[in-house]
Scaffold this motif. Structure first.
Motif, mmCIF file in Angstrom:
data_model
loop_
_atom_site.group_PDB
_atom_site.id
_atom_site.type_symbol
_atom_site.label_atom_id
_atom_site.label_comp_id
_atom_site.label_asym_id
_atom_site.label_seq_id
_atom_site.Cartn_x
_atom_site.Cartn_y
_atom_site.Cartn_z
ATOM 1 N N UNK A 21 3.845 -7.957 12.176
ATOM 2 C CA UNK A 21 2.668 -7.864 11.068
ATOM 3 C C UNK A 21 2.684 -6.482 10.785
ATOM 4 N N UNK A 22 2.576 -6.157 9.305
ATOM 5 C CA UNK A 22 2.616 -4.928 9.023
ATOM 6 C C UNK A 22 1.347 -4.841 7.705
ATOM 7 N N UNK A 23 0.727 -3.900 8.061
ATOM 8 C CA UNK A 23 -0.271 -3.466 6.883
ATOM 9 C C UNK A 23 0.233 -2.389 6.136
ATOM 10 N N UNK A 24 0.644 -2.680 4.732
ATOM 11 C CA UNK A 24 1.652 -1.525 4.115
ATOM 12 C C UNK A 24 0.445 -1.196 2.908
ATOM 13 N N UNK A 25 0.529 -0.082 2.388
ATOM 14 C CA UNK A 25 -0.257 0.375 1.333
ATOM 15 C C UNK A 25 -0.380 -0.418 0.242
ATOM 16 N N UNK A 26 0.540 -1.153 -0.489
ATOM 17 C CA UNK A 26 0.412 -1.678 -1.540
ATOM 18 C C UNK A 26 -0.116 -3.043 -1.185
ATOM 19 N N UNK A 27 -0.034 -3.762 0.054
ATOM 20 C CA UNK A 27 -0.677 -4.942 0.273
ATOM 21 C C UNK A 27 -2.106 -4.766 0.360
ATOM 22 N N UNK A 28 -2.728 -3.688 1.163
ATOM 23 C CA UNK A 28 -3.969 -3.424 1.315
ATOM 24 C C UNK A 28 -4.959 -3.089 0.139
ATOM 25 N N UNK A 29 -3.921 -2.317 -0.967
ATOM 26 C CA UNK A 29 -4.731 -2.246 -2.224
ATOM 27 C C UNK A 29 -4.783 -3.541 -2.792
ATOM 28 N N UNK A 30 -3.653 -4.507 -2.975
ATOM 29 C CA UNK A 30 -3.739 -5.647 -3.578
ATOM 30 C C UNK A 30 -4.731 -6.663 -3.114
ATOM 31 N N UNK B 98 0.885 3.651 6.603
ATOM 32 C CA UNK B 98 1.645 2.075 6.792
ATOM 33 C C UNK B 98 1.440 2.040 8.319
ATOM 34 N N UNK B 99 1.164 0.816 8.683
ATOM 35 C CA UNK B 99 0.903 0.228 10.137
ATOM 36 C C UNK B 99 1.752 -1.088 10.206
ATOM 37 N N UNK B 100 2.674 -0.818 11.465
ATOM 38 C CA UNK B 100 3.521 -1.735 11.858
ATOM 39 C C UNK B 100 3.066 -2.313 13.385
ATOM 40 N N UNK B 101 2.673 -3.649 13.414
ATOM 41 C CA UNK B 101 2.116 -4.353 14.436
ATOM 42 C C UNK B 101 0.996 -3.560 15.067
ATOM 43 N N UNK B 102 0.182 -2.787 14.416
ATOM 44 C CA UNK B 102 -1.001 -1.837 14.795
ATOM 45 C C UNK B 102 -0.632 -0.566 15.291
#
Length: 947
Positions: free
Chosen positions: A206-215, A237-241
């Motif tokens: 699970x990754x929370x990346x800037x482009x995804x969170x913005x989108x 960016x955050x990978x597995x929290x």
């Protein structure tokens, strides 16, 4: 760095980069480089870069560990060789300081590297490596020639399903009927264990990346909430929290991405809940639906006799599915009702939102899981106290009740359930759920989160309201075998016909008359009631483990009609499905009618405490309620009709059962009405049409016989109707037949029919204010005689007859009002359209209803075609009334034929009818004077009547 810039640079370096990579032995194409963001210049290998940095000894120890990957003849591990020489990888690493912190606090309790088991080592390393080279900014893009940026939040790592092979003993297994055999076989004291995979799909990263969170409009506060305060900046960016602190270290064979802390491999939501000591109550609720599913492929691969997968009974997001979206509705030859299992499998690693058809990579789920402390408060003094009063213990609450709670807490989309969108998170009644952010250990809001590979678990400090537990439909779930109060049939049909959300609405107040399964054994079939052989139907719930057809079935019995109109049950019909009918269609058709006429949408300005009152069901039928609460008495149209035709003042009343028969759901905070359980018979409507009822009234009181005769002999009545319109049809092509003569102007609605007295109508005949229908018949007879011999006279007669019929029909139409108004109903007033079209609009009546019994409680004012009150016309009064009628349209065959190219089969007589197609309801009132729709007609009438 923009993706387009990367592609531009890669285009300029394609030839040299490819040459260098082929020389180095990399097995990746130039096209792959373009799509995965391969580096535009090349440094050392991943392995060499970690060695050179010096503070990644633990990471290198994992790479070189023979427990993690196989060793070749030279003693080198597969991963060491791959990361030193070949491959195209992305490796997420943590330095030695991070590992020091990890060994101070981790889920396994390992205090040093030597404490890690081989499986734990594999999980640690394989979950941190992706088998492609990715720049961070490209990880949120979909693969392919036209990647969509900002759409991906999950992807596969190098984890293998067989990295860990779980072995369970009794205490590790759910305590339910599905696991009982295995709990006995694999006791904690025994030597054997059971091979059970928590899922048979690979666990993603699970990754929370800037482009995804913005989108996806995920805010800093959302991220802070999801990571329990560890991450609060969506530009990072955050990978597995875990926060990424150094990105895109370019190597010959891929990228190194440096994390602040050791990246823990994620479990699925079900396992995360199972492993959390504060969520044991919720975990036990989920585990009611957990089943061990044998998997031959896993058994062969692992090399054991029997390997199983820990699955959950679920409907795959759809109450109507047969197995899609990872649904599991059949287990060991037992079929489970879709409404009585989970909405989805919380242990499904590769969860995807089946309700929106999003791919696995785009989103994941959310489970709002109240803590044990929250449940304790809820069941002791909150909304769940009534359940404990009834069932004593949480474990004793039936599954079909528990699943209502779980449905509310299992959300389909994380993106749609972050704090910034809490106001749009709805419960199953489509009302705002009321989620909020709280503090760990508090009493309100969500205290913390558990990140999982298929969703996020929101650890809630409170149990949010469960609409099903506040709904008038809820008592249908409260079965009691000891008291024979089972209501499984109605509970099933509410879900089968998708009425659960309707009855769960907290925007409305309801009165719900709930028949028990026992009551539904005594259903007088409204179609067969008009045949030579009437029938009684006994509905029953099929509890067979292996289901064939619907859960609800029926037996049908011939019946004898008694002098008073009641029926006596006779022999069972061996083959009742004739004229294209079927059991399943019959059950749905009749139970839908029963259900819709058991629901009353309550006027919030009136309550049952007003005493005797006529209420209208959702299906349009009236019902009389007398008394209040548990002492309420219910008179159905069917029972009132029987009393009326027998001159009885005491119709049979349905009484609320004495034990647990009345539920005031409004006393359950924010509930939506009252439920009355009856066990003698279900709600049944009137059997007579308006013309038939008028004729019956005329035999009792000749003062109103003329209006009945006029209606019966008008061109507005028929028994047969064609498929597309309400126009009457000849028997040869009829698709629909009625319960006797019915009024063609009534179109699937509710009406009031005002019957004027004979004496007043005869005055109008005498003074030529209204044609006499008898004169029309005489002219028709004369027309038949001369039609061929004197065409000119025949044509004149036809015009005259049409003109007379129009005047008669207009008179009748103006006495038919759209919308039923009842004596002793809650007081009301308003202007209503009639069936008479005056020019370009329907003429109206203004009606004032005091809501009282007796003559004059309803007063009618006539209006002209412009909806203006007719001057000089005295208001009319209802002298007596509340005579109930229902105009049915019956058809043959099954409901599905209505939409077929050929349409329904012909229905040329009542004996071939099999189902209710539609119907209208009406109430007949006897009034003092006729209703007149023009000022001229009114003035003329006033002159002859002395008004």
């Amino acid at each position: 760095m923009k993706g387009s810039n990367i592609k531009s640079k890669m285009g300029r370096f394609t030839y040299s980069a490819c040459a260098l990579f082929f020389a180095g032995g990399l097995l990746v194409s130039c096209e792959d480089e373009l799509l995965t963001g391969m580096p535009s210049w090349l440094g050392s290998s991943i392995y060499e870069e970690l060695e050179k940095r010096g503070n990644y000894k633990t990471m290198l120890e994992l790479i070189n560990d023979k427990d993690v990957s196989t060793v070749d003849a030279n003693g080198e591990t597969e991963y060491a060789r791959t990361l030193r020489l070949t491959g195209s990888k992305t490796l997420f690493v943590a330095n030695d300081d991070a590992f020091t912190r990890f060994f101070q606090n981790n889920v396994w309790g390992a205090k040093s590297y030597s404490d890690l088991t081989p499986s734990q080592k594999k999980l640690l390393f394989n979950s941190s490596m992706i088998n492609s080279a990715y720049l961070i900014e490209l990880m949120s893009s979909t693969p392919g020639n036209d990647p969509a940026p900002g759409t991906v939040m999950r992807r596969f790592s190098s984890l293998n399903l067989y990295d860990t092979i779980p072995q369970l003993r009794a205490s590790d297994m759910p305590d339910n009927e599905y696991w009982q055999y295995y709990r006995s076989k694999y006791s904690d004291a025994g030597a054997e264990s059971m091979t059970v995979f928590r899922d048979n799909t690979t666990s993603p990263m699970v990754h929370f990346l800037s482009a995804y969170m913005s989108n996806k409009s995920i805010t800093n506060d959302d991220l802070k909430f999801l990571t329990n305060g560890a991450c609060d900046n969506t530009s990072e960016s955050y990978i597995n929290g875990q926060r990424l602190v150094e990105r895109d270290i370019t190597c010959q064979n891929g990228y190194i991405q440096v994390l602040e802390n050791v990246m823990n491999p994620l479990t699925n939501m079900a396992e995360a809940i199972h492993n959390d000591g504060e969520l044991s109550t919720f975990s036990k609720m989920l585990n009611r639906f957990a089943v061990p599913v044998y998997n031959e492929g896993l058994s062969n691969t692992v090399g054991v006799d029997s390997a199983f997968v820990w699955r959950y009974l679920n409907n795959g997001f759809d109450l109507g599915v047969a197995g899609g979206n990872n649904a599991l509705l059949t287990y060991k030859n037992v079929d489970y009702d879709a409404a009585n299992v989970l909405s989805y499998d919380p242990g499904w690693n590769q969860y995807k939102n089946g309700s929106s058809n999003a791919s696995m990579s785009e989103d994941m789920a959310v489970i709002v899981a109240p803590t044990d402390a929250a449940f304790e408060r809820y069941f002791q003094s909150g909304g769940g106290a009534a359940l404990i009063d009834r069932y004593k213990y949480v474990d004793s609450i039936p599954n079909h009740i528990i699943v209502n709670m779980l449905d509310n807490f299992m959300k389909y989309s994380l993106v749609a359930t972050v704090p910034s969108k809490f106001s749009s998170v709805m419960n199953t009644a489509q009302l705002e759920m009321g989620l909020s952010v709280g503090e760990p250990g508090g009493q309100t809001g969500i205290g913390s989160c558990l990140m999982a590979n298929n969703g996020v678990v929101y650890k809630s400090n409170e149990v949010y309201n469960i609409p099903e537990y506040q709904s008038v439909a809820f008592p249908a779930s409260l079965n009691d075998n000891d008291r024979n109060t089972r209501t499984d049939i109605m509970r099933f049909i509410i879900n089968e016909l998708d009425y659960q959300a309707y009855l769960n609405s907290m925007e409305s107040m309801f009165l719900f008359i709930l028949p028990t399964d026992e009551a539904l054994k005594n259903y007088v079939d409204p179609v067969d009631y008009h045949k030579n052989q009437p029938t009684i139907t006994e509905f029953y719930y099929d509890y067979s483990p292996s289901l064939i057809g619907s859960r609800i079935k029926c037996k049908r019995y011939n019946a004898t009609k008694n002098a008073d109109g009641t029926l006596t049950r006779g022999a069972e019909i061996t083959n009742p499905w004739k004229n294209g009918s079927s059991e399943s269609d019959y059950v749905t058709n009749r139970l839908k009618d029963i259900l819709e006429n058991s629901i009353i949408v309550q006027d919030k300005s009136a309550t049952t405490s007003t005493g005797k009152s006529v209420w209208v069901t959702k299906g349009g039928c009236p019902v009389i309620l007398e008394g209040t609460g548990a002492n309420i008495r219910i008179t159905t149209p069917y029972r009132k009709e029987l009393a009326d035709q027998n001159s009885s003042n005491s119709p049979y009343e349905l009484k609320v059962r004495e034990v647990e028969g009345y539920y005031n759901m409004g006393s359950n905070p924010d509930g939506n009405g009252e439920t009355f359980i009856v066990d003698m018979e279900p709600m049944m409507s009137a059997s007579k049409s308006v013309p038939v009822l008028l004729k019956e009234l005329a035999t009792k009181d000749e003062r109103y016989s003329e209006f009945a005769n006029m209606v019966e002999n008008s061109t507005l009545v028929s028994r047969f109707y064609n498929i597309t319109t309400s126009g009457s049809s000849s028997t040869g092509v009829a698709k629909t037949i009625s319960n006797g003569l019915t009024l063609s102007v009534m179109e699937n609605y509710n009406y009031t029919v005002y019957a004027p007295p004979t004496a007043e109508i005869e005055k109008m005949y005498e003074h030529n204010l209204l044609p006499d229908w008898r004169d029309v018949i005489e002219l028709e007879d004369k027309l038949d005689e001369i039609e061929n011999s004197n065409p000119q006279e025949a044509e004149r007669l036809e015009v005259q007859i049409d003109s007379m019929n129009t005047l008669i029909n207009n008179f009748i139409r103006y006495h038919i009002q759209n919308s039923s108004i009842y004596l002793t109903a809650p007081a009301s007033s308003g202007t209503y359209e009639t069936s008479y079209m005056g020019g370009s609009r329907f003429a109206t009546l203004t009606v004032s209803n005091s809501g009282q019994a007796g003559s004059g409680s309803i007063v009618i004012t006539c209006n002209d075609a412009n909806k203006m009150e007719i001057e000089g016309e005295a208001p009319r009064k209802v002298l007596e009334g509340n005579y109930f009628a229902r105009e049915y349209r019956f058809r043959s065959g099954v409901s599905s034929s209505d939409g077929s190219s050929s349409g329904p089969i012909a229905c040329t007589d009542i004996e071939s009818a099999t189902r209710i197609f539609n119907s209208s309801t009406a109430v007949v009132h006897l009034i003092d004077k006729p209703l007149l729709y023009t000022e001229e007609l009114s003035n003329a009438y006033n002159m002859i009547s002395g008004n």
